[in-house]
Design a protein around this motif. Structure first.
Motif, PDB file in Angstrom:
ATOM      1  N   LEU B  52      33.847  45.909  32.785  1.00 40.09           N
ATOM      2  CA  LEU B  52      33.789  44.646  33.343  1.00 40.09           C
ATOM      3  C   LEU B  52      32.933  44.706  34.581  1.00 40.09           C
ATOM      4  O   LEU B  52      32.951  45.564  35.089  1.00 40.09           O
ATOM      5  CB  LEU B  52      35.248  44.054  33.695  1.00 40.09           C
ATOM      6  N   ARG B  54      32.199  43.895  38.506  1.00 41.64           N
ATOM      7  CA  ARG B  54      33.279  43.478  39.603  1.00 41.64           C
ATOM      8  C   ARG B  54      32.689  42.277  40.541  1.00 41.64           C
ATOM      9  O   ARG B  54      31.596  42.430  40.797  1.00 41.64           O
ATOM     10  CB  ARG B  54      33.176  44.964  40.482  1.00 41.64           C
ATOM     11  N   GLU B 231      40.003  36.649  42.514  1.00 40.24           N
ATOM     12  CA  GLU B 231      40.960  36.995  41.265  1.00 40.24           C
ATOM     13  C   GLU B 231      40.303  37.764  40.508  1.00 40.24           C
ATOM     14  O   GLU B 231      39.070  37.999  40.335  1.00 40.24           O
ATOM     15  CB  GLU B 231      41.305  35.409  40.634  1.00 40.24           C
ATOM     16  N   HIS B 232      41.221  38.424  39.713  1.00 39.41           N
ATOM     17  CA  HIS B 232      40.664  39.409  38.668  1.00 39.41           C
ATOM     18  C   HIS B 232      40.108  38.392  37.745  1.00 39.41           C
ATOM     19  O   HIS B 232      40.516  37.420  37.136  1.00 39.41           O
ATOM     20  CB  HIS B 232      41.913  39.797  38.062  1.00 39.41           C
ATOM     21  N   MET B 233      38.651  38.938  37.370  1.00 40.98           N
ATOM     22  CA  MET B 233      37.768  38.133  36.406  1.00 40.98           C
ATOM     23  C   MET B 233      37.515  39.040  35.181  1.00 40.98           C
ATOM     24  O   MET B 233      37.280  40.342  35.235  1.00 40.98           O
ATOM     25  CB  MET B 233      36.484  37.801  37.130  1.00 40.98           C
ATOM     26  N   ALA B 234      37.208  38.372  34.145  1.00 44.70           N
ATOM     27  CA  ALA B 234      36.554  39.322  33.158  1.00 44.70           C
ATOM     28  C   ALA B 234      34.941  38.667  32.915  1.00 44.70           C
ATOM     29  O   ALA B 234      34.231  39.581  33.285  1.00 44.70           O
ATOM     30  CB  ALA B 234      37.340  38.970  31.784  1.00 44.70           C
ATOM     31  N   CYS B 235      34.622  37.461  32.733  1.00 41.83           N
ATOM     32  CA  CYS B 235      33.428  37.017  32.339  1.00 41.83           C
ATOM     33  C   CYS B 235      32.670  36.608  33.475  1.00 41.83           C
ATOM     34  O   CYS B 235      31.338  36.691  33.536  1.00 41.83           O
ATOM     35  CB  CYS B 235      33.367  36.023  31.326  1.00 41.83           C
ATOM     36  N   VAL B 237      31.803  33.764  34.423  1.00 42.75           N
ATOM     37  CA  VAL B 237      31.028  32.342  34.126  1.00 42.75           C
ATOM     38  C   VAL B 237      31.775  31.194  33.513  1.00 42.75           C
ATOM     39  O   VAL B 237      31.165  30.420  33.125  1.00 42.75           O
ATOM     40  CB  VAL B 237      29.867  32.902  33.210  1.00 42.75           C
ATOM     41  N   CYS B 240      36.435  33.077  30.271  1.00 40.49           N
ATOM     42  CA  CYS B 240      37.611  33.666  29.628  1.00 40.49           C
ATOM     43  C   CYS B 240      38.734  32.988  30.105  1.00 40.49           C
ATOM     44  O   CYS B 240      40.029  33.278  29.855  1.00 40.49           O
ATOM     45  CB  CYS B 240      37.572  35.088  29.992  1.00 40.49           C
ATOM     46  N   LEU B 241      38.744  32.033  31.233  1.00 37.00           N
ATOM     47  CA  LEU B 241      39.811  31.520  31.820  1.00 37.00           C
ATOM     48  C   LEU B 241      40.993  32.516  32.594  1.00 37.00           C
ATOM     49  O   LEU B 241      42.175  32.112  32.859  1.00 37.00           O
ATOM     50  CB  LEU B 241      40.658  30.532  31.149  1.00 37.00           C
ATOM     51  N   GLY B 242      40.416  33.707  32.956  1.00 37.81           N
ATOM     52  CA  GLY B 242      41.170  34.653  33.660  1.00 37.81           C
ATOM     53  C   GLY B 242      41.578  34.398  34.959  1.00 37.81           C
ATOM     54  O   GLY B 242      42.628  34.530  35.498  1.00 37.81           O
ATOM     55  N   CYS B 243      40.656  33.791  35.746  1.00 37.62           N
ATOM     56  CA  CYS B 243      40.683  33.767  37.247  1.00 37.62           C
ATOM     57  C   CYS B 243      40.844  32.379  37.665  1.00 37.62           C
ATOM     58  O   CYS B 243      40.161  31.748  38.307  1.00 37.62           O
ATOM     59  CB  CYS B 243      39.244  34.253  37.733  1.00 37.62           C
ATOM     60  N   VAL B 244      41.842  31.806  37.422  1.00 34.00           N
ATOM     61  CA  VAL B 244      42.245  30.222  37.715  1.00 34.00           C
ATOM     62  C   VAL B 244      43.090  30.377  39.007  1.00 34.00           C
ATOM     63  O   VAL B 244      43.979  31.296  39.430  1.00 34.00           O
ATOM     64  CB  VAL B 244      42.961  29.529  36.592  1.00 34.00           C
TER      65      VAL B 244
END
Lengths: 308, 275
Positions: B52, B54, B231-235, B237, B240-244
């Protein structure tokens, strides 16, 4: 430069539907294509598989929702989605602007919720196939419960099948079971037109310095290249247990991984986590598969499906 | 079909250790000529085992010297784990994949800035996000109000990194330390009050407890404020909706009370987020 005639044929047939190539994306790793349409020509994909959609909007899980692991990642998004009404109005409308088949992933907390979404989409010409998510490890109710009990899997498959009219129903299976062959048979028995696997492995990560779980949900689903060899084994076992076709996925990051998955028995393949780390990965994978066929003088990709 | 190239191999042109475990890296790149303060890039660890990118905010964009290609983009980050450690181990002339500029930065349209006294609040590793903003604001000769930056640190162990960079821009720079070892004792809000600094507009980046305090402070006093979140992110862009982040109103994209930090943010109007 090869001529048009000598180019290998990447087309495949799945559940009576023809696709220009076998490559789609794993649900939840590509949204509905909008964000990645900056990086990828959607019209080159075999199909777009959309993020799971439920009857009503879902909030998803608390953060942190993602974390990196060796050669992979864990996620516990919890299927956050805007609900099927917005999906139809916005996402399907967006995808209708492209010449690409759409596989809609459906999620629910109960059989009734799955049925409600399937009913809404059964008559929609913009939908090619339905993929039923009975395997998400990150929602407390539903999902994986239906995918780990063969009897329940047969039942929910039958219920979705009866509401889906002429749309093929693909059951997306979890690897968190003792026998994937048994689950594949249970889906087939319920009338599934195909199966897709694998979803993520239930996993856990602890921050030893903060002395707490890394993910807000405590557990999350492990995906990425780390799980690819297990996915190949499970696709092999499942595809040899049933007559219905298989979409193979799990850590596919290169054309070689995709070819391997097809040799194990997959008719279609889905590219997942690598979309996050290399937004145009699907393009490279499709091009690489064509090159593999050319280099190995394989004229028809169908000849490698289930080769072993 | 033409697809965008926002992810490119980029050469490191400079590496500087600013404080223990805190580095500045500059890249030669044409990716970020349109970058705005508050936007970020993904930096991919070079080894390939960690996959991933950073997410790291853009600390500055400058034009290259004569004869050099591309622009210079710099980031300032702390080693927070094995991925950032790998990035920090890179040297001048090494090549890394970077992707950006991503997200929405600090709003700074004329109507917002006009006549306002502006205060930038940076806590710890929040300072780099504000450096590029400070530079851009200082270039705006049309702003009649004052610009002050207050940088908060726990103690002097990080050597008040970047404080001199803000001073060189020519804006008033105050330091606050929790232990009183430098500048004003207390947090950035204590420093603002005890120095009698007036704020009509606040930009803030720092740890979550500080941002929550800024929210209470600005809400009580009806001061417009913008915060940059992480926040922790994956994509990176919006896929992934990881960083909400929890939102006050239903988010128009998600249709639930969540907004994507990578896409709708990382900078938010403080009224819009539950922090």
């Amino acid at each position: 430069m090869s001529t048009q005639e000598s180019r290998p044929d990447l087309g495949i047939d799945f559940a009576g539907h023809h696709f220009r190539n076998p490559v789609t994306v794993a649900s939840g790793t590509f949204g509905s294509g909008l964000e990645y349409s900056r990086f990828v020509d959607l019209n080159t994909l075999g199909a777009v598989t959309t993020k799971g959609v439920s009857d009503k909007p879902w909030e998803g899980n608390p953060t942190p929702r993602v974390t990196e692991t060796p050669s992979g990642m864990m996620n516990a998004i919890g299927l956050q989605n805007p609900g099927v009404d917005v999906f139809i109005e916005r996402d399907l409308k967006f995808l209708a602007g492209y010449d690409v088949p759409v596989i809609v992933n459906v999620c629910g907390h109960s059989v009734e919720e799955y049925e409600a979404v399937v009913e809404r989409l059964a008559d929609d010409d913009r939908v090619e196939m339905l993929e039923i998510n009975v395997s998400c490890p990150n929602v407390k109710q539903g999902a994986i419960q239906f995918g780990t009990d063969p009897g329940m899997l047969t039942e929910v498959t039958g219920k979705c099948r009866s509401k889906a009219k002429n749309k093929p129903v693909i059951m997306k299976l979890t690897p968190n079971v003792t026998s994937i062959a048994e689950m594949a048979k249970a889906a087939e028995q319920g009338g599934a037109d195909g199966i897709s696997l694998i979803n993520t492995f239930t996993a856990m990560k602890i921050d030893i310095y903060r002395r707490r779980f890394v993910l807000g949900n405590r557990t999350g689903g492990l995906s990425g290249p780390a799980i690819h060899p297990i996915a190949v084994r499970m696709v092999y076992e499942a595809s040899h247990a049933v007559k219905i076709p298989v979409i193979g996925m799990g850590g596919i990051a290169t054309a070689e991984d995709a070819i391997e998955m097809m040799m194990a028995g997959a008719v279609m393949v889905a590219v997942g986590m690598v979309n996050f780390t290399k937004p145009d990965a699907v393009t490279d994978i499709i091009n690489g598969m064509e090159k593999y066929l050319t280099d190995t003088k394989t004229h028809d990709i169908r000849s490698i499906i289930g080769l072993l | 079909m033409e697809t965008e190239k926002i992810r490119k191999r980029s050469r490191i042109t400079e590496k500087e250790l600013l404080a223990p475990d805190i580095y500045r890296l500059s890249f030669e790149t044409d990716l970020c000529s349109s970058a705005e303060p508050g936007q970020f890039i993904l930096v991919y660890p070079p080894d390939g085992a960690k996959l991933l990118g950073r997410p790291i905010c853009i600390a500055d964009v400058t034009s290259a010297g004569s004869g050099d290609a591309g622009q210079r983009l710099s980031i300032v980050f702390r080693i927070a784990g094995s991925g950032t450690r790998e990035i920090a181990s890179c040297e001048k002339n090494d090549i890394l994949f970077i992707e950006g500029p991503l997200g929405h930065g600090y709003p700074s349209d004329d109507d917002l800035l006009k006549g306002r006294d502006i205060v930038l609040l940076g806590g710890g590793l929040g300072a780099p996000s504000l450096l590029f903003l400070a530079k851009k604001l200082a270039e705006r000769k049309d702003i009649p109000g004052s610009i002050t930056v207050i940088l908060g640190y726990r103690d002097s162990s990080l050597d008040h990194f970047l404080a001199d960079d803000f001073r060189r821009i020519g804006i008033e720079t105050l330091i606050a330390t929790d232990d009183g070892s430098e500048g004003i004792r207390g947090n950035v809000l204590d420093a603002m009050d005890s120095s009698g600094i007036r704020a009509d507009l606040i930009y803030a980046c720092g740890p979550m407890p500080m941002l929550s305090a800024v929210k209470r402070y600005s809400t009580e006093r009806s001061i417009p404020a913008y915060v940059s979140l992480e926040e922790h992110m994956a994509c990176g862009v919006g896929v992934c909706l990881g960083c909400v982040v929890r939102t006050a109103e239903k988010d128009p994209h998600s249709h639930v009370y969540n907004a994507r930090i990578c896409t709708e943010g990382p900078v938010f109007d403080i009224k819009d987020v539950e922090i």
